[in-house]
Design an enzyme around this catalytic site. Structure first.
Site, short mmCIF file in Angstrom:
data_model
loop_
_atom_site.label_atom_id
_atom_site.label_comp_id
_atom_site.label_asym_id
_atom_site.label_seq_id
_atom_site.Cartn_x
_atom_site.Cartn_y
_atom_site.Cartn_z
N GLY A 73 6.92 14.35 2.31
CA GLY A 73 6.42 15.49 3.13
C GLY A 73 7.65 16.34 3.30
O GLY A 73 8.86 15.94 3.20
N GLY A 122 5.38 10.74 1.00
CA GLY A 122 4.12 11.22 0.75
C GLY A 122 3.70 11.53 -0.69
O GLY A 122 2.40 11.39 -1.09
N GLU A 145 11.61 5.52 3.88
CA GLU A 145 11.74 6.08 5.28
C GLU A 145 12.70 5.40 6.32
O GLU A 145 13.20 6.02 7.15
CB GLU A 145 10.23 5.76 5.82
CG GLU A 145 9.19 6.72 5.33
CD GLU A 145 8.81 6.45 4.13
OE1 GLU A 145 8.23 7.37 3.36
OE2 GLU A 145 9.21 5.43 3.28
N ASP A 153 4.90 4.81 5.70
CA ASP A 153 3.44 5.68 6.08
C ASP A 153 2.73 6.00 5.13
O ASP A 153 2.86 5.32 3.74
CB ASP A 153 3.64 6.65 7.08
CG ASP A 153 4.39 7.82 6.59
OD1 ASP A 153 4.88 7.95 5.33
OD2 ASP A 153 3.96 9.03 7.04
#
Length: 363
Positions: A73, A122, A145, A153
């Site tokens: 992302g 992402g 992350e 995530d």
């Protein structure tokens, strides 16, 4: 194509149909195809339409440029939102992104993801939940992350909690990238296709079923690394706390294990403890949707943690690679601090219903 959300550049996501295949191309090569919120909405709308379109038999996800499918992302949004905003922009992005991840996992037609080059964060979310996941000799797949004060995530904890042994715990805490063979071993990919043959495979999907194309182009991947380290990985990462994992890594006498411990100790202590808790909890959750809902709580809570802003500053903005974590050590991250990341959000809770994605395909 402009998304329903508004201002996505027409060239950020390229959509086309060739024969029986619908193609989604992430097209921000200068940003390693990092996802923006409008891009997520555009992809979701395209998949919803193609799921109902009997002329589209297969969907193909690729990334523009030579460097990779997607590096994740656009995390400057999270930095700016956590630093000066109210968190709503990040929460809205995550809600739509996680719904997209669920849609991909439940897509009623073959979803072919070409995981060539860098596939991180992402990028894993828009590929590794697909039904046909292709890696090449250039693939580098990671959930990094913890280096920026977040936990994995986009369904990453669902995928990593279901790897053989403790391989997923190793990848989640270290953020280490894996190549083709190890991605297949960990259940993050299905097939290896040499990069020079990918164009031929994709061309074949315009007129042929996916299994027919794979039979012509898939091959055995080059040897991986993780299988040779399973003994110390499975032993060390089976511990109940990050502190004990580090102690086992340092004490097992394997040079690679010590190097791994040194890597882990550079990550956000809070993110490490939250990540281990998220992985252990994900093992007992019964579906990707429930895990995504848990990840949403964790991600939203991270916006209030100083480590998110600091981690992105150190990695992306100032690029000094010298984050000042708070707390600075694992022993100072309390159980109460970790528990706050999993606290219910009340009316802000994300709910992902299976009925949102399972649809009848017209005959």
């Amino acid at each position: 194509m402009t998304s329903a959300g508004g201002d996505v550049a027409e060239t950020d996501v390229l959509l086309r149909v060739e024969g029986r295949a619908g193609h989604v191309t992430l097209n921000r090569p200068e940003k390693l195809n990092a996802l923006t919120h409008p891009m997520v909405r555009t992809i979701d709308a395209a998949l919803a339409a193609w799921a109902r379109d009997p002329a589209v038999a297969t969907v193909v996800m690729t990334g523009a440029g030579e460097r990779g499918l997607c590096a994740g992302g656009d995390i400057r949004l999270f930095h700016d939102d956590a630093r000066t905003g109210d968190g709503r922009a990040s929460a809205a992005f995550w809600a739509d992104e996680y719904r997209l991840n669920a849609r991909i996992a439940r897509f009623p037609k073959p979803y072919v993801a070409v995981m060539d080059g860098i596939v991180m964060g992402g990028g894993v979310g828009v590929s590794a939940h697909g039904s046909v996941r292709i890696v090449t000799e250039r693939s580098q797949v990671a959930m990094p992350e913890t280096a920026i004060g977040l936990a994995p995530d986009v369904g990453g904890t669902y995928l990593l909690a279901r790897t053989p042994g403790e391989l997923g715990t190793h990848l989640a805490l270290t953020g280490a990238p894996v190549g083709a063979a190890d991605a297949v071993l960990c259940g993050l990919a299905d097939h290896f296709v040499p990069s020079v043959l990918v164009p031929g495979l994709l061309a074949s999907l315009a007129g042929a079923p996916v299994p027919e194309g794979l039979a012509r182009y898939a091959a055995e991947p080059p040897a991986g690394e993780l299988s040779g380290h399973r003994e110390w990985i499975d032993h060390c990462y089976a511990a109940d706390s990050v502190e004990e994992i580090v102690d086992r890594l340092l004490g097992c006498g394997v040079p690679e294990a010590k190097a791994t411990a040194d890597t882990i100790l550079t990550m956000s202590p809070t993110a490490l403890k939250v990540t281990l808790a998220a992985l252990r909890r994900a093992r007992s959750l019964d579906s990707l949707e429930r895990v995504l809902e848990q990840e949403y709580r964790v991600s939203c809570a991270a916006l209030a943690s100083p480590d998110l802003v600091e981690g992105i500053r150190a990695r992306i903005i100032d690029k000094d690679r010298a984050p000042r974590w708070s707390p600075a050590s694992l022993r100072d991250v309390t159980d109460d601090t970790v528990a706050r990341f999993f606290a219910p959000l009340g009316e802000r809770e994300l709910t992902i219903a299976l009925d949102d994605f399972v649809q009848e395909v017209p005959q």
